[in-house]
Design an enzyme around this catalytic site. Structure first.
Site, PDB file in Angstrom:
ATOM      1  N   ASP A 132      46.691 -41.177 102.800  1.00  0.00           N
ATOM      2  CA  ASP A 132      46.228 -41.633 104.106  1.00  0.00           C
ATOM      3  C   ASP A 132      44.743 -41.874 103.669  1.00  0.00           C
ATOM      4  OD1 ASP A 132      48.504 -40.766 105.882  1.00  0.00           O
ATOM      5  OD2 ASP A 132      48.015 -38.610 104.947  1.00  0.00           O
ATOM      6  N   HIS A 163      49.101 -34.584 108.275  1.00  0.00           N
ATOM      7  CA  HIS A 163      49.706 -35.872 107.584  1.00  0.00           C
ATOM      8  C   HIS A 163      50.738 -36.380 108.406  1.00  0.00           C
ATOM      9  CE1 HIS A 163      51.625 -39.024 105.161  1.00  0.00           C
ATOM     10  NE2 HIS A 163      52.394 -38.412 105.583  1.00  0.00           N
TER      11      HIS A 163
END
Ligand code: NAX
Length: 331
Positions: A159, A187
């Site tokens: 990410d 996440h």
């Protein structure tokens, strides 16, 4: 002569495993001078495919590789492991409830935690990739009390790298000159990609982009939804970028983050000011620097009201997951 480092990849017959193993063997994770002993683990139904992956790795004749163990035996796979990359898990299939997936993964991660603490190196470094990554890592940590809490992490580097990539695309600054984005929290799609402290070519990203509507809106959702966009485009989930990010995560953890640069890692929150007010004991993604094989949360960053509420929302989701996992364990 550098001693070999034993790296275990679970779920090694899967997509990420197939992309990750060659990168590890080429030295992308531990550097071009570190010999590797590679342990590949999968489950019995994938045993033949796992053997195929091992055959290809032998055929690639990587100079750094000293030994390859491909097994469906958990204890054998965990033996003497220095770096454990936990990619294997139970995926969420169509129509499955979050709780059902969590139940399967709680059972898997409980078992793998015991095997790791019994058979791995006492200072094994663990990165959990399989979803729900933060909560799987928390379960693993709780069921492996002999492994120091700070040695168990989860992957949010993908990410983080996605955020760097988006800033680079928007500004035209090469990604190598984009620094210090942050992924806060889970996440999952509640993660908060934050550019308030980020720079591109040495300039503030907020000033350079000069478009808060984009940075607070489309940028955030693009990073949050990138996994889904890759599935829509490729018909498979991210594998190459996930594998590359695992290598980045471990390399920075072991060899240190470059001077003046931080990264994002899912780690146990210390709570209080040191954990930006995130409840102690949640596995939460923070900005970290690494040195001497240890991570530290970057301290003292100013947090505005908008950031605070986004950081709290992703913490609330993690708390909910933690409670769900605890209930499943107690049941
Ligand atoms: P695949 O389904 O291709 O591979 C998973 C592999 O794990 C399979 O070979 C399966 O047999 C194996 N496995 C299942 N249970 C196991 C067990 N108990 N022990 C050992 N192996 C086991 O999935 P793939 O695309 O490789 O993704 C793997 C995981 O990464 C998924 O949970 C996925 O959601 C997660 N991801 C996490 C990311 C992150 O940034 N944290 C990003 C990429 C990815 O989506």
């Amino acid at each position: 002569m550098v001693s070999p480092v034993t790296v275990m990849i679970t779920g090694a017959a899967g997509q990420i495993g197939y992309a990750l193993a060659p990168q590890v063997c080429r030295g992308a994770m531990l550097g071009p001078d570190t010999p590797i002993i590679l342990h590949l683990l999968d489950i019995a139904p994938a045993e033949t495919a796992l053997k195929g992956v091992a055959m290809e790795l032998v055929d690639a004749a990587y100079p750094l590789v000293k030994k390859i163990v491909a097994t469906v035996n958990l204890e054998e796979a965990c033996k003497g492991v220095d770096v454990a990359v936990m990619v294997g898990g139970f995926p969420r299939g169509p129509g499955m409830e979050r709780k059902d997936v969590m139940a399967k993964n709680v059972a898997i991660y409980k078992g793998q935690a015991s095997a790791l603490q019994e058979h791995a190196s006492p200072d094994v470094k663990v990165v959990v990739v399989a979803n729900p990554a933060n909560t799987n890592a928390l379960i693993l940590s709780n069921y492996a009390p002999k492994i120091p809490k700070e040695n168990v992490t989860c992957l949010t580097r993908l990410d983080h790298n996605r955020a760097l990539g988006q800033v680079s695309e928007r500004t035209g600054v090469p990604v190598s000159d984009v620094k210090n984005c942050i992924i806060w929290g889970n996440h999952s799609s509640t993660q908060y990609p934050d550019v308030n402290h980020a720079t591109a070519g040495g300039k503030s990203v907020r000033e350079l982009v000069n478009d808060d509507e984009y940075l607070n809106g489309e940028f955030v959702t693009t990073v949050q939804q990138r996994g889904a966009a890759i599935i829509a485009a490729r018909k498979f989930s991210s594998a190459l970028s996930a594998a590359s990010s695992v290598c980045d995560h471990v390399r920075d953890w072991v060899h240190g983050t470059p001077e003046g640069t931080w990264t994002s890692m899912g780690v146990i929150s210390p709570g209080g000011d040191a954990g930006y007010g995130v409840e102690a004991g949640l596995m939460y993604s923070f900005p970290v620097t690494c040195a001497g094989g240890k991570w530290s949360i970057v301290q003292g960053l100013a947090i505005d009201d908008r950031s605070r509420s986004l950081m709290d929302a992703t913490a609330a989701e993690l708390k909910e997951e933690k409670t769900m996992a605890e209930e499943l364990i107690a049941a």
